[in-house]
Motif scaffolding. Sequence first.
Motif, PDB file in Angstrom:
ATOM      1  N   LEU A 158       4.595   2.769  -9.677  1.00 50.48           N
ATOM      2  CA  LEU A 158       5.308   1.594  -9.178  1.00 50.48           C
ATOM      3  C   LEU A 158       4.406   0.832  -8.222  1.00 50.48           C
ATOM      4  CD1 LEU A 158       7.950  -0.045  -8.970  1.00 50.48           C
ATOM      5  CD2 LEU A 158       8.547   1.386  -6.993  1.00 50.48           C
ATOM      6  N   ASP A 159       4.247  -0.464  -8.488  1.00 55.56           N
ATOM      7  CA  ASP A 159       3.477  -1.371  -7.642  1.00 55.56           C
ATOM      8  C   ASP A 159       4.420  -1.990  -6.611  1.00 55.56           C
ATOM      9  OD1 ASP A 159       2.055  -3.512  -6.559  1.00 55.56           O
ATOM     10  OD2 ASP A 159       2.090  -4.689  -8.406  1.00 55.56           O
ATOM     11  N   GLU A 160       4.233  -1.601  -5.338  1.00 56.05           N
ATOM     12  CA  GLU A 160       5.040  -2.209  -4.276  1.00 56.05           C
ATOM     13  C   GLU A 160       4.219  -3.110  -3.368  1.00 56.05           C
ATOM     14  OE1 GLU A 160       8.781  -0.777  -2.639  1.00 56.05           O
ATOM     15  OE2 GLU A 160       7.956   1.226  -2.979  1.00 56.05           O
ATOM     16  N   SER A 161       2.959  -3.318  -3.689  1.00 56.20           N
ATOM     17  CA  SER A 161       2.198  -4.314  -2.938  1.00 56.20           C
ATOM     18  C   SER A 161       2.689  -5.713  -3.286  1.00 56.20           C
ATOM     19  CB  SER A 161       0.708  -4.208  -3.246  1.00 56.20           C
ATOM     20  OG  SER A 161      -0.001  -5.263  -2.625  1.00 56.20           O
ATOM     21  N   ARG A 162       2.867  -5.963  -4.575  1.00 53.28           N
ATOM     22  CA  ARG A 162       3.273  -7.299  -5.004  1.00 53.28           C
ATOM     23  C   ARG A 162       4.732  -7.594  -4.676  1.00 53.28           C
ATOM     24  NH1 ARG A 162      -0.708  -5.414  -8.076  1.00 53.28           N
ATOM     25  NH2 ARG A 162      -2.430  -6.862  -8.488  1.00 53.28           N
ATOM     26  N   PHE A 163       5.580  -6.582  -4.774  1.00 58.41           N
ATOM     27  CA  PHE A 163       6.973  -6.765  -4.358  1.00 58.41           C
ATOM     28  C   PHE A 163       7.477  -5.461  -3.757  1.00 58.41           C
ATOM     29  CE2 PHE A 163      11.546  -7.117  -4.581  1.00 58.41           C
ATOM     30  CZ  PHE A 163      11.745  -8.410  -4.146  1.00 58.41           C
ATOM     31  N   PHE A 164       8.028  -5.559  -2.574  1.00 56.60           N
ATOM     32  CA  PHE A 164       8.481  -4.388  -1.825  1.00 56.60           C
ATOM     33  C   PHE A 164       9.962  -4.158  -2.114  1.00 56.60           C
ATOM     34  CE2 PHE A 164      10.208  -2.386   2.013  1.00 56.60           C
ATOM     35  CZ  PHE A 164       9.326  -1.336   2.197  1.00 56.60           C
ATOM     36  N   PHE A 165      10.288  -2.975  -2.654  1.00 62.88           N
ATOM     37  CA  PHE A 165      11.671  -2.673  -3.016  1.00 62.88           C
ATOM     38  C   PHE A 165      12.428  -1.946  -1.911  1.00 62.88           C
ATOM     39  CE2 PHE A 165       9.314  -3.062  -6.947  1.00 62.88           C
ATOM     40  CZ  PHE A 165      10.097  -3.970  -7.638  1.00 62.88           C
ATOM     41  N   PRO A 193      -1.525  -8.700  -2.339  1.00 62.66           N
ATOM     42  CA  PRO A 193      -0.389  -9.335  -1.659  1.00 62.66           C
ATOM     43  C   PRO A 193       0.052  -8.662  -0.358  1.00 62.66           C
ATOM     44  CG  PRO A 193       0.036  -9.126  -4.002  1.00 62.66           C
ATOM     45  CD  PRO A 193      -1.155  -8.280  -3.699  1.00 62.66           C
ATOM     46  N   GLY A 194       0.015  -7.318  -0.292  1.00 58.56           N
ATOM     47  CA  GLY A 194       0.505  -6.675   0.919  1.00 58.56           C
ATOM     48  C   GLY A 194       0.109  -5.218   1.025  1.00 58.56           C
ATOM     49  N   TRP A 195       0.017  -4.745   2.275  1.00 56.45           N
ATOM     50  CA  TRP A 195      -0.273  -3.331   2.581  1.00 56.45           C
ATOM     51  C   TRP A 195       1.033  -2.701   3.028  1.00 56.45           C
ATOM     52  CZ3 TRP A 195      -5.177  -0.762   2.810  1.00 56.45           C
ATOM     53  CH2 TRP A 195      -5.132   0.535   3.327  1.00 56.45           C
ATOM     54  N   ARG A 196       1.473  -1.613   2.368  1.00 59.19           N
ATOM     55  CA  ARG A 196       2.830  -1.101   2.560  1.00 59.19           C
ATOM     56  C   ARG A 196       2.910   0.284   3.208  1.00 59.19           C
ATOM     57  NH1 ARG A 196       4.401  -6.111   2.103  1.00 59.19           N
ATOM     58  NH2 ARG A 196       4.171  -6.976  -0.010  1.00 59.19           N
ATOM     59  N   LEU A 197       1.817   0.814   3.701  1.00 60.86           N
ATOM     60  CA  LEU A 197       1.788   2.160   4.269  1.00 60.86           C
ATOM     61  C   LEU A 197       1.343   2.109   5.726  1.00 60.86           C
ATOM     62  CD1 LEU A 197       1.776   5.298   4.044  1.00 60.86           C
ATOM     63  CD2 LEU A 197      -0.577   5.099   3.194  1.00 60.86           C
ATOM     64  N   ALA A 253      -8.562  -5.611  -1.942  1.00 62.19           N
ATOM     65  CA  ALA A 253      -8.513  -5.266  -0.517  1.00 62.19           C
ATOM     66  C   ALA A 253      -8.078  -6.425   0.375  1.00 62.19           C
ATOM     67  CB  ALA A 253      -9.887  -4.765  -0.072  1.00 62.19           C
ATOM     68  N   ALA A 254      -7.577  -7.510  -0.185  1.00 58.05           N
ATOM     69  CA  ALA A 254      -7.324  -8.714   0.607  1.00 58.05           C
ATOM     70  C   ALA A 254      -6.332  -8.492   1.733  1.00 58.05           C
ATOM     71  CB  ALA A 254      -6.844  -9.841  -0.303  1.00 58.05           C
ATOM     72  N   ALA A 255      -5.266  -7.731   1.487  1.00 60.75           N
ATOM     73  CA  ALA A 255      -4.270  -7.509   2.543  1.00 60.75           C
ATOM     74  C   ALA A 255      -4.903  -6.783   3.728  1.00 60.75           C
ATOM     75  CB  ALA A 255      -3.084  -6.723   1.999  1.00 60.75           C
ATOM     76  N   TRP A 457       3.678  -2.957 -13.022  1.00 60.08           N
ATOM     77  CA  TRP A 457       3.085  -3.961 -12.147  1.00 60.08           C
ATOM     78  C   TRP A 457       4.116  -5.061 -11.923  1.00 60.08           C
ATOM     79  CZ3 TRP A 457      -1.178  -2.174 -10.029  1.00 60.08           C
ATOM     80  CH2 TRP A 457      -1.927  -1.234 -10.735  1.00 60.08           C
ATOM     81  N   THR A 458       4.110  -5.648 -10.737  1.00 61.96           N
ATOM     82  CA  THR A 458       5.289  -6.437 -10.359  1.00 61.96           C
ATOM     83  C   THR A 458       5.011  -7.924 -10.137  1.00 61.96           C
ATOM     84  OG1 THR A 458       4.959  -5.618  -8.085  1.00 61.96           O
ATOM     85  CG2 THR A 458       6.575  -4.482  -9.439  1.00 61.96           C
TER      86      THR A 458
END
Length: 533
Positions: A158-165, A193-197, A253-255, A457-458
């Motif tokens: 599951l890709d949660e960088s592009r969309f966070f569930f 898009p985003g860093w989630r950890l 690595a953009a985020a 991928w999201t």
Amino acid sequence: MKHFLLVLTGVAAFFIGKGQTVCPVIPLPVKAVKESGVFPMSAQTVICAGDASLQPLAVYLRGELQRRYQLPVTVGKKAGATTIYLKQSGKDTNVDAYTLIVNKKAITIAAAHREGIFNGIATLLQLSTAATSHGGVLTIDGWKITDAPQYAWRGLMLDESRFFFGKKKVLQLLDWMAFYKLNRFHWHLTDVPGWRLEIRRYPLLTTVGGIGNIVDSTAPAAYYTQEDIREIVAYAGLRNITVVPEIDMPGHAAAANRAYPAFDGGGTDRYPRFTFNPGREGTYQYLSDILTETAQLFPAGMIHLGGDEVTFGNAGWDSDTGITRLKQQHGLKDRKAVEDYFIQRMADTVLRLHNKVMAWDEIATATLPADSTIVCWWRHDKPEALAMALDKGYSVVLCPRLPFYFDFVQDSSHHIGRRWAKGAFNSLETVYNFSAAELPSVPGHASQVLGVQACIWTETVHNDNRLDFLLFPRISALAETAWTPADRKNFKGFTDRLKTQQQLYKQAGLYYFDIFNPGWHKESGKSADHYID
């Protein structure tokens, strides 16, 4: 999953040929024989765990029966009026193998390993969905099942960088994975898009890098705290699911670079800040610190390093003085050699943390220890990458875009999502019919193939409904492809059993794609301008 209805009309059994009853379970067991008699499950039923180590599984089963059917069975040491026995015995080398016997007096789940006991519980819970209920008694048909999967790795990414569930949706997804005996959750937590950890040593990764998603680059920061991670990992572990984190590098690595630009290796106009900088020594310590915290949160024994699509944004490496110096010092002739050098150094960090190294198939060109490296083969149009990984002795997880990227459309009438050359897409049937044996490089290397995995991928997934639509029912076909031997598979028989499963989706409130009534839920979402995995 919401409570299941207690009676599923007409789904208790399916028949093919004269007198042959097919077990209504997905994935289809290796051997299932219908027995006479039924087991009456009621408030007087006791779950007996033969060993203290199985007590958590007994409690899990009790909780599932209560949640699904409001059936207050108990866990105890002594048999009841009717009894469910969990017994650990034998020396089966397949840790997932189990036997399940259901008769009028008892249900017995036996296995040599805890994983097998859990799989037997999952099968029992599926059999219970085909049961009838009357007067507080759930009547389960008699079966004798002997079962084991063809693959040890039965995964979902599951890709949660592009969309966070968020935690609630991830826990629901883990429940469905457990229902289908999927046992590897590959969690794509960092990307453009985003860093989630949460990494406590580098808080800006989440407070700055966590800002935005694929829809809105200014969306408030969204991420998982370390407490969230521990809760989710423990929840998965009880359900026989290993959570594998992915910290993508040196590309995507953009985020992270928005948060800590000192380690930015540049990008392109289309993909700015895309890479970490392999020419700065500080980059390696920075990423080692991140991997150290990651390893402490995830007891999987492996960390996924990404390693894909670095060429999308590494053109600036040619003019970076630090990278030029690195190339001269180590005799690195081009950007690919620099990429491999970077991966090898970060792999050394992972190995020092007593973890195996996992990455996408671009890393097959690097020199890594064969007994500690797992390659995810995703580029179906690059069979040479799979062949190289296998020839080097690496273990492999098969997740080719076709048919295992679930962001591809699944029906000819769908328009939102990806297609490949000549409009190819990933229908339920193509997922179901995948066979590793048909890949030219696999014969002779079958023991290196750990299993299969689907990836979500999201880019086009902007809410829970869209995730449901892409995942269900293809998750069930993935499960059977990962578990059931080819000589036991039959798509028509599978879709017959799927009719039951789609009733469960409906009861759970999932926004699933109904293959029997395609107009039931309309396709929704927004097409992406481009895709970058």
